[in-house]
Design a protein around this motif. Structure first.
Motif, PDB file in Angstrom:
ATOM      1  N   ILE A 146       0.853  -1.183   0.000  1.00  0.00           N
ATOM      2  CA  ILE A 146       0.000   0.000   0.000  1.00  0.00           C
ATOM      3  C   ILE A 146       0.890   1.235   0.000  1.00  0.00           C
ATOM      4  O   ILE A 146       2.047   1.177   0.423  1.00  0.00           O
ATOM      5  CB  ILE A 146      -0.981   0.038   1.198  1.00  0.00           C
ATOM      6  N   THR A 147       0.355   2.361  -0.467  1.00  0.00           N
ATOM      7  CA  THR A 147       1.155   3.586  -0.527  1.00  0.00           C
ATOM      8  C   THR A 147       0.602   4.684   0.363  1.00  0.00           C
ATOM      9  O   THR A 147       1.230   5.717   0.528  1.00  0.00           O
ATOM     10  CB  THR A 147       1.223   4.102  -1.975  1.00  0.00           C
ATOM     11  N   SER A 148      -0.558   4.456   0.939  1.00  0.00           N
ATOM     12  CA  SER A 148      -1.225   5.489   1.720  1.00  0.00           C
ATOM     13  C   SER A 148      -1.065   5.247   3.216  1.00  0.00           C
ATOM     14  O   SER A 148      -1.398   4.177   3.733  1.00  0.00           O
ATOM     15  CB  SER A 148      -2.711   5.521   1.347  1.00  0.00           C
ATOM     16  N   LYS A 149      -0.584   6.257   3.922  1.00  0.00           N
ATOM     17  CA  LYS A 149      -0.485   6.156   5.377  1.00  0.00           C
ATOM     18  C   LYS A 149      -1.874   6.129   6.006  1.00  0.00           C
ATOM     19  O   LYS A 149      -2.067   5.551   7.073  1.00  0.00           O
ATOM     20  CB  LYS A 149       0.333   7.323   5.931  1.00  0.00           C
ATOM     21  N   THR A 150      -2.840   6.713   5.319  1.00  0.00           N
ATOM     22  CA  THR A 150      -4.223   6.695   5.805  1.00  0.00           C
ATOM     23  C   THR A 150      -4.766   5.267   5.810  1.00  0.00           C
ATOM     24  O   THR A 150      -5.455   4.860   6.745  1.00  0.00           O
ATOM     25  CB  THR A 150      -5.112   7.602   4.922  1.00  0.00           C
ATOM     26  N   THR A 151      -4.448   4.518   4.774  1.00  0.00           N
ATOM     27  CA  THR A 151      -4.881   3.121   4.712  1.00  0.00           C
ATOM     28  C   THR A 151      -4.229   2.321   5.825  1.00  0.00           C
ATOM     29  O   THR A 151      -4.890   1.496   6.475  1.00  0.00           O
ATOM     30  CB  THR A 151      -4.538   2.506   3.345  1.00  0.00           C
ATOM     31  N   LEU A 152      -2.963   2.562   6.089  1.00  0.00           N
ATOM     32  CA  LEU A 152      -2.263   1.876   7.177  1.00  0.00           C
ATOM     33  C   LEU A 152      -2.919   2.210   8.512  1.00  0.00           C
ATOM     34  O   LEU A 152      -3.146   1.334   9.340  1.00  0.00           O
ATOM     35  CB  LEU A 152      -0.783   2.261   7.186  1.00  0.00           C
ATOM     36  N   GLN A 153      -3.269   3.475   8.707  1.00  0.00           N
ATOM     37  CA  GLN A 153      -3.945   3.881   9.940  1.00  0.00           C
ATOM     38  C   GLN A 153      -5.314   3.212  10.046  1.00  0.00           C
ATOM     39  O   GLN A 153      -5.724   2.788  11.121  1.00  0.00           O
ATOM     40  CB  GLN A 153      -4.104   5.398  10.001  1.00  0.00           C
ATOM     41  N   LYS A 154      -6.005   3.092   8.931  1.00  0.00           N
ATOM     42  CA  LYS A 154      -7.311   2.433   8.914  1.00  0.00           C
ATOM     43  C   LYS A 154      -7.171   0.971   9.334  1.00  0.00           C
ATOM     44  O   LYS A 154      -7.964   0.479  10.137  1.00  0.00           O
ATOM     45  CB  LYS A 154      -7.920   2.525   7.515  1.00  0.00           C
ATOM     46  N   PHE A 155      -6.156   0.286   8.811  1.00  0.00           N
ATOM     47  CA  PHE A 155      -5.904  -1.103   9.206  1.00  0.00           C
ATOM     48  C   PHE A 155      -5.653  -1.180  10.710  1.00  0.00           C
ATOM     49  O   PHE A 155      -6.133  -2.092  11.379  1.00  0.00           O
ATOM     50  CB  PHE A 155      -4.692  -1.662   8.467  1.00  0.00           C
ATOM     51  N   ARG A 156      -4.910  -0.227  11.222  1.00  0.00           N
ATOM     52  CA  ARG A 156      -4.587  -0.186  12.650  1.00  0.00           C
ATOM     53  C   ARG A 156      -5.842   0.095  13.470  1.00  0.00           C
ATOM     54  O   ARG A 156      -6.134  -0.619  14.433  1.00  0.00           O
ATOM     55  CB  ARG A 156      -3.537   0.913  12.870  1.00  0.00           C
ATOM     56  N   ASP A 157      -6.625   1.086  13.064  1.00  0.00           N
ATOM     57  CA  ASP A 157      -7.821   1.477  13.806  1.00  0.00           C
ATOM     58  C   ASP A 157      -8.890   0.389  13.814  1.00  0.00           C
ATOM     59  O   ASP A 157      -9.629   0.245  14.787  1.00  0.00           O
ATOM     60  CB  ASP A 157      -8.417   2.767  13.226  1.00  0.00           C
ATOM     61  N   GLU A 158      -8.981  -0.365  12.714  1.00  0.00           N
ATOM     62  CA  GLU A 158      -9.988  -1.420  12.607  1.00  0.00           C
ATOM     63  C   GLU A 158      -9.512  -2.746  13.199  1.00  0.00           C
ATOM     64  O   GLU A 158     -10.244  -3.727  13.191  1.00  0.00           O
ATOM     65  CB  GLU A 158     -10.381  -1.619  11.138  1.00  0.00           C
ATOM     66  N   GLY A 159      -8.287  -2.773  13.698  1.00  0.00           N
ATOM     67  CA  GLY A 159      -7.751  -3.980  14.321  1.00  0.00           C
ATOM     68  C   GLY A 159      -7.362  -5.064  13.339  1.00  0.00           C
ATOM     69  O   GLY A 159      -7.290  -6.234  13.701  1.00  0.00           O
ATOM     70  N   ARG A 160      -7.108  -4.699  12.107  1.00  0.00           N
ATOM     71  CA  ARG A 160      -6.728  -5.694  11.100  1.00  0.00           C
ATOM     72  C   ARG A 160      -5.304  -6.195  11.309  1.00  0.00           C
ATOM     73  O   ARG A 160      -4.997  -7.343  11.015  1.00  0.00           O
ATOM     74  CB  ARG A 160      -6.862  -5.119   9.700  1.00  0.00           C
ATOM     75  N   ILE A 161      -4.429  -5.302  11.784  1.00  0.00           N
ATOM     76  CA  ILE A 161      -3.053  -5.698  12.078  1.00  0.00           C
ATOM     77  C   ILE A 161      -2.685  -5.165  13.465  1.00  0.00           C
ATOM     78  O   ILE A 161      -3.174  -4.129  13.907  1.00  0.00           O
ATOM     79  CB  ILE A 161      -2.051  -5.179  11.018  1.00  0.00           C
ATOM     80  N   ARG A 162      -1.805  -5.897  14.145  1.00  0.00           N
ATOM     81  CA  ARG A 162      -1.371  -5.505  15.489  1.00  0.00           C
ATOM     82  C   ARG A 162      -0.301  -4.433  15.405  1.00  0.00           C
ATOM     83  O   ARG A 162       0.474  -4.380  14.452  1.00  0.00           O
ATOM     84  CB  ARG A 162      -0.778  -6.709  16.218  1.00  0.00           C
TER      85      ARG A 162
END
Length: 89
Positions: A45-61
């Protein structure tokens, strides 16, 4: 000169085995916690927003040892990718 032909699957399986043997031989271990940039690279992925979304939704630790430092669990990234992989036909 001798030419060896392999199917795609066999070739990549061979590469995986070679990489595992090299890691064992030279005791190369992947860090458990990686930076956001490394996590984005692994997730493709290239978006830090997407990474934050994964973090906020609990998709990755993740862990946040300091206010401005966020580290991501490599195992959870691999598990996420495995959960979303599709079997071939």
């Amino acid at each position: 000169m001798e030419v060896i032909c392999l199917e795609d699957q066999a070739f990549y399986a061979l590469l995986d085995r070679v990489m595992e043997r090299l890691k064992e031989k030279y005791e190369i271990k992947e860090d458990k916690w990686i930076s956001g940039d490394e996590a984005m690279k692994k997730l493709r992925i290239t978006s830090k927003t997407t990474l934050q979304k994964f973090r906020d939704e609990g998709r990755i630790r993740f862990t946040q040892p300091d206010k401005k430092i966020i580290l991501y669990d490599v195992d959870s990234i691999h598990e996420y990718l495995d959960r979303h992989s599709k079997d071939t036909f």
